[in-house]
Design a protein around this motif. Structure first.
Motif, mmCIF file in Angstrom:
data_model
loop_
_atom_site.group_PDB
_atom_site.id
_atom_site.type_symbol
_atom_site.label_atom_id
_atom_site.label_comp_id
_atom_site.label_asym_id
_atom_site.label_seq_id
_atom_site.Cartn_x
_atom_site.Cartn_y
_atom_site.Cartn_z
ATOM 1 N N LEU A 68 -25.332 -12.089 -4.824
ATOM 2 C CA LEU A 68 -25.548 -10.738 -5.347
ATOM 3 C C LEU A 68 -25.130 -10.631 -6.803
ATOM 4 O O LEU A 68 -25.806 -9.986 -7.622
ATOM 5 C CB LEU A 68 -24.784 -9.724 -4.493
ATOM 6 C CG LEU A 68 -24.933 -8.253 -4.884
ATOM 7 C CD1 LEU A 68 -26.378 -7.803 -4.764
ATOM 8 C CD2 LEU A 68 -24.032 -7.382 -4.011
ATOM 9 N N GLU A 69 -24.013 -11.272 -7.163
ATOM 10 C CA GLU A 69 -23.543 -11.251 -8.546
ATOM 11 C C GLU A 69 -24.580 -11.845 -9.502
ATOM 12 O O GLU A 69 -24.743 -11.381 -10.631
ATOM 13 C CB GLU A 69 -22.226 -12.020 -8.663
ATOM 14 C CG GLU A 69 -21.049 -11.333 -7.989
ATOM 15 C CD GLU A 69 -19.791 -12.185 -8.005
ATOM 16 O OE1 GLU A 69 -19.871 -13.333 -8.499
ATOM 17 O OE2 GLU A 69 -18.749 -11.714 -7.538
ATOM 18 N N LYS A 70 -25.303 -12.868 -9.020
ATOM 19 C CA LYS A 70 -26.326 -13.509 -9.848
ATOM 20 C C LYS A 70 -27.572 -12.641 -9.991
ATOM 21 O O LYS A 70 -28.222 -12.646 -11.032
ATOM 22 C CB LYS A 70 -26.715 -14.864 -9.236
ATOM 23 C CG LYS A 70 -25.587 -15.877 -9.169
ATOM 24 C CD LYS A 70 -26.047 -17.132 -8.450
ATOM 25 C CE LYS A 70 -24.926 -18.154 -8.315
ATOM 26 N NZ LYS A 70 -25.361 -19.355 -7.550
ATOM 27 N N LYS A 71 -27.896 -11.896 -8.924
ATOM 28 C CA LYS A 71 -29.158 -11.151 -8.912
ATOM 29 C C LYS A 71 -29.023 -9.705 -9.350
ATOM 30 O O LYS A 71 -30.020 -9.069 -9.702
ATOM 31 C CB LYS A 71 -29.763 -11.206 -7.508
ATOM 32 C CG LYS A 71 -30.179 -12.616 -7.097
ATOM 33 C CD LYS A 71 -30.711 -12.672 -5.680
ATOM 34 C CE LYS A 71 -31.178 -14.089 -5.334
ATOM 35 N NZ LYS A 71 -31.645 -14.205 -3.929
ATOM 36 N N ALA A 72 -27.802 -9.175 -9.337
ATOM 37 C CA ALA A 72 -27.614 -7.751 -9.632
ATOM 38 C C ALA A 72 -28.052 -7.390 -11.042
ATOM 39 O O ALA A 72 -28.512 -6.267 -11.295
ATOM 40 C CB ALA A 72 -26.154 -7.369 -9.419
ATOM 41 N N ASP A 73 -27.938 -8.327 -11.969
ATOM 42 C CA ASP A 73 -28.268 -8.049 -13.362
ATOM 43 C C ASP A 73 -29.730 -7.656 -13.538
ATOM 44 O O ASP A 73 -30.075 -6.919 -14.469
ATOM 45 C CB ASP A 73 -27.941 -9.269 -14.229
ATOM 46 C CG ASP A 73 -27.888 -8.929 -15.715
ATOM 47 O OD1 ASP A 73 -27.101 -8.046 -16.083
ATOM 48 O OD2 ASP A 73 -28.656 -9.535 -16.485
#
Length: 255
Positions: free
Chosen positions: A72-77
């Protein structure tokens, strides 16, 4: 979907269907006509199987799946500049809204990560054995909400239902049904039978919704119900239809 103690008879007359309803909890219908009720416990199909079947039918679920917090941290941006809906994906969660597995109008990377933490913590507390497959992040889009579903009847086979979402289906019971298979012409008849058809055409200067895209969804479900007999019932709820297309926002397959 179709109530358990009801059955809808379909009598084809040229291109139209007459729907007659019998309530098996009363003595209105002959006992000789009472359908066989299959005693079985349905389970929700895993997300990866559901999306694989949808994709093979040229239907795509809106948004992107993050399998864990690190993912999620990678895709949230990607979603930092828009409002999103977030939905926990788990075969143990059948009714997402009722079980606190949905948040809407989430905005910004920090809030996206915070919502993940809050929802997963709450679900683990209330359902200690829950298996979370991930979280679906979906851009908030505008349009008309409709429902497309299917329930497999032992006597009549797969029965496909279409209706407008919200109060139209809950209060007004504004739905149309057909026994699969059927073509686009029949699917268009289904849409036209509902009072919500006027809303899809556009009112007071609104642009018409993509009826052709909606027909694709309905006929795909008709075809899918024959190609995948393991699916006992399904709900695409909602499908959001606007001038740009018909977008499958949520899908629940039961087997």
């Amino acid at each position: 979907m179709i109530q358990e103690n009801h059955v809808f008879f379909f009598f084809k007359q040229k291109t139209a269907y007459e729907i007659k309803e019998c309530d098996w909890s009363s003595d209105v219908c002959s006992s000789d006509l009472k359908p066989k009720i299959v005693d079985e416990t349905l389970v929700q199909m895993p997300f990866d199987q559901t999306t694989k079947i949808l994709n093979s039918s040229n239907l795509n679920l809106l948004g992107e799946l993050a399998v864990d917090r690190e993912d999620l941290e990678k895709k949230a941006d990607k979603f930092k500049d828009m409002k999103v809906a977030m939905k926990i994906i788990s075969s143990d969660v059948v009714h997402k809204s009722d079980q606190g597995a949905v948040r809407v109008n989430v905005e910004g990377v920090e809030d996206i990560l915070a919502v993940w933490d809050e929802m997963t913590e709450s679900l683990y507390e209330s359902m200690s054995s829950i298996e979370i497959e991930g979280i679906l992040i979906q851009p908030m889009i505008e349009g008309k909400e409709v429902i497309v579903g299917m329930k497999r009847d032992e006597v009549f086979g797969p029965m496909v239902v279409f209706g407008m979402g919200g109060v139209f289906v809950e209060v007004f019971k504004d739905v149309a049904m057909r026994v699969a298979p059927f073509d686009r012409e029949e699917a268009f008849d289904m849409i036209q039978e509902t009072k919500g058809y006027a809303l899809l055409q556009g009112m007071r200067g609104e642009k018409s919704a993509d009826i052709s895209g909606l027909l694709d969804v309905i006929t795909s479900i008709s075809k899918m119900s024959l190609e995948h007999p393991e699916i006992k019932e399904l709900d695409l709820n909602p499908v959001i239809v606007n001038e740009e297309g018909a977008h499958v926002v949520d899908a629940r397959f039961m087997k």
